[in-house]
Write a protein that holds these residues in place. Structure first.
Motif, PDB file in Angstrom:
ATOM      1  N   TYR A  69       0.833  -1.203   0.000  1.00 16.33           N
ATOM      2  CA  TYR A  69       0.000   0.000   0.000  1.00 16.33           C
ATOM      3  C   TYR A  69       0.875   1.264   0.000  1.00 16.33           C
ATOM      4  N   MET A  70       1.936   1.215   0.806  1.00 19.14           N
ATOM      5  CA  MET A  70       2.898   2.335   0.832  1.00 19.14           C
ATOM      6  C   MET A  70       3.490   2.545  -0.557  1.00 19.14           C
ATOM      7  N   TYR A  71       3.907   1.438  -1.165  1.00 18.53           N
ATOM      8  CA  TYR A  71       4.537   1.498  -2.480  1.00 18.53           C
ATOM      9  C   TYR A  71       3.586   2.136  -3.494  1.00 18.53           C
ATOM     10  N   ASP A  72       2.310   1.770  -3.431  1.00 17.54           N
ATOM     11  CA  ASP A  72       1.334   2.274  -4.402  1.00 17.54           C
ATOM     12  C   ASP A  72       0.885   3.712  -4.111  1.00 17.54           C
ATOM     13  N   HIS A  73       0.870   4.131  -2.847  1.00 24.69           N
ATOM     14  CA  HIS A  73       0.189   5.397  -2.506  1.00 24.69           C
ATOM     15  C   HIS A  73       1.036   6.473  -1.846  1.00 24.69           C
ATOM     16  N   PHE A  74       2.244   6.121  -1.399  1.00 24.20           N
ATOM     17  CA  PHE A  74       2.978   7.156  -0.658  1.00 24.20           C
ATOM     18  C   PHE A  74       3.428   8.318  -1.547  1.00 24.20           C
ATOM     19  N   ASP A  75       3.663   8.060  -2.831  1.00 23.12           N
ATOM     20  CA  ASP A  75       3.997   9.174  -3.738  1.00 23.12           C
ATOM     21  C   ASP A  75       2.856  10.188  -3.809  1.00 23.12           C
ATOM     22  N   THR A  76       1.623   9.695  -3.782  1.00 27.83           N
ATOM     23  CA  THR A  76       0.470  10.605  -3.773  1.00 27.83           C
ATOM     24  C   THR A  76       0.504  11.481  -2.522  1.00 27.83           C
ATOM     25  N   VAL A  77       0.807  10.871  -1.375  1.00 23.82           N
ATOM     26  CA  VAL A  77       0.907  11.643  -0.123  1.00 23.82           C
ATOM     27  C   VAL A  77       1.986  12.716  -0.270  1.00 23.82           C
ATOM     28  N   ARG A  78       3.160  12.328  -0.783  1.00 24.70           N
ATOM     29  CA  ARG A  78       4.258  13.294  -0.944  1.00 24.70           C
ATOM     30  C   ARG A  78       3.854  14.441  -1.859  1.00 24.70           C
ATOM     31  N   TRP A  79       3.142  14.151  -2.950  1.00 22.88           N
ATOM     32  CA  TRP A  79       2.650  15.209  -3.844  1.00 22.88           C
ATOM     33  C   TRP A  79       1.667  16.119  -3.137  1.00 22.88           C
ATOM     34  N   GLN A  80       0.771  15.550  -2.369  1.00 20.55           N
ATOM     35  CA  GLN A  80      -0.244  16.364  -1.685  1.00 20.55           C
ATOM     36  C   GLN A  80       0.387  17.279  -0.641  1.00 20.55           C
ATOM     37  N   LEU A  81       1.400  16.777   0.071  1.00 17.88           N
ATOM     38  CA  LEU A  81       2.092  17.615   1.065  1.00 17.88           C
ATOM     39  C   LEU A  81       2.802  18.775   0.367  1.00 17.88           C
ATOM     40  N   LEU A  82       3.425  18.478  -0.772  1.00 18.77           N
ATOM     41  CA  LEU A  82       4.115  19.520  -1.534  1.00 18.77           C
ATOM     42  C   LEU A  82       3.138  20.558  -2.079  1.00 18.77           C
ATOM     43  N   LYS A  83       2.059  20.089  -2.704  1.00 13.16           N
ATOM     44  CA  LYS A  83       1.059  21.018  -3.253  1.00 13.16           C
ATOM     45  C   LYS A  83       0.486  21.891  -2.151  1.00 13.16           C
ATOM     46  N   GLY A  84       0.190  21.285  -1.003  1.00 12.69           N
ATOM     47  CA  GLY A  84      -0.341  22.042   0.139  1.00 12.69           C
ATOM     48  C   GLY A  84       0.618  23.153   0.535  1.00 12.69           C
TER      49      GLY A  84
END
Ligand code: ADE
Ligand code: ZN
Ligand code: ZN
Length: 261
Positions: free
Chosen positions: A231-246
């Protein structure tokens, strides 16, 4: 008898601790705030520094969660999120009378721009705004009412029981195990042109941008599923993008508010 006393005294604590709703965990909010501090103009930085009396954006980024245990601020609880059906837009229903994240952000901006607001009011709403722009980027804070933004979707994180909302607020970020300063320097690398692109629009557009991911997040796990490395492998990049965009968008908004004469 002692056991009964123990139950009476501690059962309520145990129940509330288990259900306590939080947001991007502490590390997530600090990361977004830290990124924003990189992108502030000198004028905005100076004015914000003075309002926060030298405290960093990261330090105050969890204030809106910290006051949740104070009943004087109960009315602010619904300000951290908004729920509406996945096939509908925010504007397809009338805004909630108790407030939501969009109304909350609008209010913070109004208070900060109003010359009649006093210093304390401005400091309070700046701290809230720093937090709410973070929450605006958590896909399950723009969620579905029937499962409370995934809070009612029980799953396992490695061997522990949790829920899908917490996986996105906290579990993935904590498992990655970086401090907020480390994480803020290990987000996706973007060009100046990409930064401009990300910062475009207003907070209603940003909410819509986050909403694009919400269905995907709901479809990413089944009730009771055991989530972990895959799950981390599939979704953590999305989290990193969202933190950056925020972070980039928080800076854009603060620059707009604080660069005005
Ligand atoms: N409570 C109800 N809906 C919620 C959501 N989307 N996020 C956080 N807490 C909630
Ligand atoms: Zn929050
Ligand atoms: Zn949350």
């Amino acid at each position: 008898m002692r056991f009964i006393c123990f139950l009476i005294c501690f059962f309520p604590l145990w129940v509330t601790a288990g259900n306590f709703p939080d947001d991007w965990g502490k590390t997530g909010h600090r990361t977004t705030a830290e990124v924003a501090s990189y992108y502030l103009t000198p004028v905005a930085r100076e004015r914000i520094n003075s309002l926060l009396q030298g405290k960093s954006l990261a330090l105050v980024s969890n204030f809106a969660d910290d006051i949740k245990s104070d009943e004087r601020y109960r009315a602010l609880d619904p300000w951290h999120y908004v729920n509406f059906p996945l096939d509908k837009g925010y504007k397809d229903q009338s805004p909630s009378a108790s407030g939501d994240i969009a109304q909350a952000i609008g209010k913070c901006i109004r208070v900060l721009k109003d010359p009649a607001s006093d210093r304390e009011e401005k400091e309070f709403h700046l701290k809230l705004l720093i937090h709410f722009i973070g929450d605006l980027h958590q896909p399950l804070h723009i969620g579905r009412a029937e499962d409370k933004g995934g809070n009612d979707i029980q799953v396992r994180w490695f061997s522990r029981g949790t829920n899908l909302h917490r996986v996105w607020d906290t579990e993935m970020i904590e498992s990655f195990d970086m401090s907020f300063t480390e994480l803020s320097q290990n987000l996706p690398v973007v060009t100046p042109e990409e930064v401009i692109e990300i910062a475009k629009g207003d907070y209603m557009d940003w909410m819509q941008d986050t909403r694009k991911i919400t269905s995907e997040v709901y479809n990413s796990a089944r009730v009771g599923e055991k989530l972990g490395y895959r799950y981390m492998y599939d979704h953590f990049d999305t989290v990193r993008w969202q933190l950056l965009k925020g972070g980039i968008r928080l800076a854009a908004l603060l620059n707009e508010i604080f660069n005005e004469p």
